[in-house]
Design a protein around this motif. Sequence first.
Motif, PDB file in Angstrom:
ATOM      1  N   ASN A   1       0.802  -1.228   0.000  1.00 25.38           N
ATOM      2  CA  ASN A   1       0.000   0.000   0.000  1.00 25.38           C
ATOM      3  C   ASN A   1       0.830   1.271   0.000  1.00 25.38           C
ATOM      4  O   ASN A   1       0.340   2.328  -0.409  1.00 25.38           O
ATOM      5  N   HIS A   2       2.074   1.188   0.471  1.00 23.45           N
ATOM      6  CA  HIS A   2       2.958   2.350   0.430  1.00 23.45           C
ATOM      7  C   HIS A   2       4.140   2.108  -0.505  1.00 23.45           C
ATOM      8  O   HIS A   2       5.182   2.773  -0.402  1.00 23.45           O
ATOM      9  N   GLY A   3       3.940   1.168  -1.423  1.00 25.94           N
ATOM     10  CA  GLY A   3       4.925   0.908  -2.454  1.00 25.94           C
ATOM     11  C   GLY A   3       5.857  -0.246  -2.144  1.00 25.94           C
ATOM     12  O   GLY A   3       6.035  -0.629  -0.988  1.00 25.94           O
ATOM     13  N   VAL A   4       6.420  -0.806  -3.193  1.00 26.90           N
ATOM     14  CA  VAL A   4       7.531  -1.744  -3.055  1.00 26.90           C
ATOM     15  C   VAL A   4       8.823  -0.944  -2.897  1.00 26.90           C
ATOM     16  O   VAL A   4       9.772  -1.377  -2.265  1.00 26.90           O
ATOM     17  N   TRP A   5       8.818   0.243  -3.482  1.00 29.09           N
ATOM     18  CA  TRP A   5       9.868   1.242  -3.271  1.00 29.09           C
ATOM     19  C   TRP A   5       9.178   2.598  -3.176  1.00 29.09           C
ATOM     20  O   TRP A   5       8.067   2.789  -3.671  1.00 29.09           O
ATOM     21  N   ALA A   6       9.825   3.540  -2.530  1.00 27.30           N
ATOM     22  CA  ALA A   6       9.258   4.884  -2.369  1.00 27.30           C
ATOM     23  C   ALA A   6      10.378   5.907  -2.479  1.00 27.30           C
ATOM     24  O   ALA A   6      10.666   6.663  -1.550  1.00 27.30           O
ATOM     25  N   THR A   7      11.018   5.917  -3.651  1.00 21.91           N
ATOM     26  CA  THR A   7      12.179   6.756  -3.896  1.00 21.91           C
ATOM     27  C   THR A   7      11.825   7.829  -4.917  1.00 21.91           C
ATOM     28  O   THR A   7      11.411   7.512  -6.042  1.00 21.91           O
ATOM     29  N   GLN A   8      11.965   9.073  -4.534  1.00 23.35           N
ATOM     30  CA  GLN A   8      11.655  10.176  -5.434  1.00 23.35           C
ATOM     31  C   GLN A   8      12.468  10.060  -6.722  1.00 23.35           C
ATOM     32  O   GLN A   8      13.678   9.865  -6.688  1.00 23.35           O
ATOM     33  N   GLY A   9      11.757  10.116  -7.853  1.00 21.73           N
ATOM     34  CA  GLY A   9      12.414  10.097  -9.151  1.00 21.73           C
ATOM     35  C   GLY A   9      12.725   8.718  -9.702  1.00 21.73           C
ATOM     36  O   GLY A   9      13.190   8.600 -10.841  1.00 21.73           O
ATOM     37  N   PHE A  10      12.452   7.667  -8.934  1.00 21.73           N
ATOM     38  CA  PHE A  10      12.754   6.304  -9.395  1.00 21.73           C
ATOM     39  C   PHE A  10      11.471   5.580  -9.792  1.00 21.73           C
ATOM     40  O   PHE A  10      10.625   5.293  -8.956  1.00 21.73           O
ATOM     41  N   ARG A  11      11.278   5.327 -11.061  1.00 27.02           N
ATOM     42  CA  ARG A  11      10.171   4.549 -11.617  1.00 27.02           C
ATOM     43  C   ARG A  11       8.820   4.952 -10.994  1.00 27.02           C
ATOM     44  O   ARG A  11       8.003   4.117 -10.628  1.00 27.02           O
ATOM     45  N   GLU A  12       8.579   6.250 -10.919  1.00 34.88           N
ATOM     46  CA  GLU A  12       7.368   6.721 -10.262  1.00 34.88           C
ATOM     47  C   GLU A  12       6.112   6.538 -11.110  1.00 34.88           C
ATOM     48  O   GLU A  12       4.993   6.655 -10.591  1.00 34.88           O
ATOM     49  N   ALA A  13       6.264   6.206 -12.387  1.00 37.84           N
ATOM     50  CA  ALA A  13       5.092   5.935 -13.223  1.00 37.84           C
ATOM     51  C   ALA A  13       4.558   4.520 -13.012  1.00 37.84           C
ATOM     52  O   ALA A  13       3.475   4.184 -13.493  1.00 37.84           O
TER      53      ALA A  13
ATOM     54  N   GLN B   1      20.168  -4.833  -4.092  1.00 37.53           N
ATOM     55  CA  GLN B   1      20.675  -5.121  -2.755  1.00 37.53           C
ATOM     56  C   GLN B   1      21.585  -3.989  -2.267  1.00 37.53           C
ATOM     57  O   GLN B   1      22.430  -3.484  -2.997  1.00 37.53           O
ATOM     58  N   GLY B   2      21.361  -3.583  -1.023  1.00 36.76           N
ATOM     59  CA  GLY B   2      22.148  -2.518  -0.432  1.00 36.76           C
ATOM     60  C   GLY B   2      21.585  -1.129  -0.667  1.00 36.76           C
ATOM     61  O   GLY B   2      22.093  -0.159  -0.099  1.00 36.76           O
ATOM     62  N   THR B   3      20.542  -1.032  -1.471  1.00 34.47           N
ATOM     63  CA  THR B   3      19.906   0.265  -1.747  1.00 34.47           C
ATOM     64  C   THR B   3      18.636   0.394  -0.929  1.00 34.47           C
ATOM     65  O   THR B   3      17.766  -0.487  -0.996  1.00 34.47           O
ATOM     66  N   PRO B   4      18.472   1.477  -0.179  1.00 38.98           N
ATOM     67  CA  PRO B   4      17.238   1.644   0.608  1.00 38.98           C
ATOM     68  C   PRO B   4      16.014   1.781  -0.292  1.00 38.98           C
ATOM     69  O   PRO B   4      16.061   2.454  -1.326  1.00 38.98           O
ATOM     70  N   THR B   5      14.922   1.140   0.101  1.00 36.48           N
ATOM     71  CA  THR B   5      13.662   1.270  -0.635  1.00 36.48           C
ATOM     72  C   THR B   5      12.809   2.403  -0.085  1.00 36.48           C
ATOM     73  O   THR B   5      11.871   2.838  -0.743  1.00 36.48           O
ATOM     74  N   HIS B   6      13.112   2.841   1.135  1.00 36.55           N
ATOM     75  CA  HIS B   6      12.296   3.825   1.853  1.00 36.55           C
ATOM     76  C   HIS B   6      10.911   3.272   2.150  1.00 36.55           C
ATOM     77  O   HIS B   6       9.949   4.027   2.331  1.00 36.55           O
ATOM     78  N   VAL B   7      10.806   1.943   2.209  1.00 39.01           N
ATOM     79  CA  VAL B   7       9.589   1.245   2.619  1.00 39.01           C
ATOM     80  C   VAL B   7       9.942   0.417   3.850  1.00 39.01           C
ATOM     81  O   VAL B   7      11.032  -0.152   3.927  1.00 39.01           O
TER      82      VAL B   7
END
Length: 458
Positions: A144-156, A208-214
């Motif tokens: 519900n809050h995304g698999v990732w929540a990174t500004q500018g990354f695959r936001e479409a 791996q190693g990159t924050p998803t912000h989720v």
Amino acid sequence: MTTRRHLFALAASSLLLAACATAPQGAGQPPIVFVHGNGDSASIWQSTVWRFESNGWPRERLHAIDLPYPLARDDDGKAQPGRTSTTEHMAYLKTEVDKVLKATGAKQVVLVANSRGGNAVRNYIQNGGGDKTVSHAVLGGTPNHGVWATQGFREANEFSGTGPFLTGLNAPKNAAGDEVAGPVKWLTIRSDNNDKFAQPDGLWIGAQGTPTHVTFEGPALKGATNAVLPRVDHRETSFSSAAFDTTYRFVTGQGPKTSTVVMQAPVMLNGKVTGLGLVPTDPASGSYPNNLPLPGAQLAVYATDPATGERKGPAVHGKTVGIDGLWGPFTAQAGVPYEFVISAPGYATTHIYRSPFPRSSDLIHLRAERIAAADKDAKSTVTFTRPRGYFDAERDKMAFDGKALPGVPPTGAGVSSSKIKLMEDGVRTIAAEFNGEKIVGRTWPTPENRAVVLELTY
């Protein structure tokens, strides 16, 4: 997130769910519409439907939808062959709900969804009129809050927590900041930390190693009842016995008589034979799943020896699949395992081995497979698959051909299938086990364009 109310562990869920739920009004049980996730089919709800039936829910009031193209688009706003936008997904769900309401005469349905299916449920209730036709909505493992929540990354993409689709759904609905629309009663079910699509690290999305912000709490929604089931994986948030118990209590206000599947006889089976689409712009790049019928396919069913996987005589059922895709009906014998063999132009002859069936079902969907380019050097390829959950090496007791499952990592639950490539000639017995369920098959030759699947029930 401390602002989200009613987060609780499984040990406390029984009391809280009974307290906050309202039992359905009117005579009999309400119709339930089950909505599968990304790349899945109606068949994934097979054991859940059995559990509802085992508690007296009429089969005709349990409806699992089959989205023809179940994969999400890479960019939700751009057409993509073989994939479905959020708008198309919602429209399909609305049509199916209308069919169920008409068939049952009910005024409202209960919607129970897994993963991406929850996106369609939320969209329908918020933007498609579902606030009037839905009494309860249950979302298992929905990001519900995304698999990732990174500004500018695959936001479409519809799975972006910062993209327009999810930010629109999550916009506050009232002064309290609730993320769900009333008067529908909402339940989310999530794992404490074992859902591959609710992870702070991008391991399971190839980063791996990159924050998803989720966070692990990503599936929870402010304003909903939010249940937490310890150690379940992404799919088990919907298809485990614990998820069924939680769902049943929320919808009815009381506990089920049983969370197990009650045996039934006779056992009548049916379902669809489906195939795989090819990427039109680059057929060599592979196939994608769809839920379209595969007319003209040949289906044969054999009873097998539970110890060796060998056939016990000639086929006990056979059919040329028509335009509806249905391969049955077939009356199965209690306690007998079966081999389902699909033959169709453009596909490998697919041998699917299944455990004995405890109850009747029309959700036994069978998919024809193709031999992957990387497997064409093998003498035989056998895939061990768990459609309703993942393999967790730390949690589960399992073996494949007497060994650990290839491709399953030592920690985490992010893989639902394991493949063995055999380089020896000849056909032999091959077995797989998972938490007490054992499937025994045969190693049919890859050079004859044959593929083998051992498919778990639970």
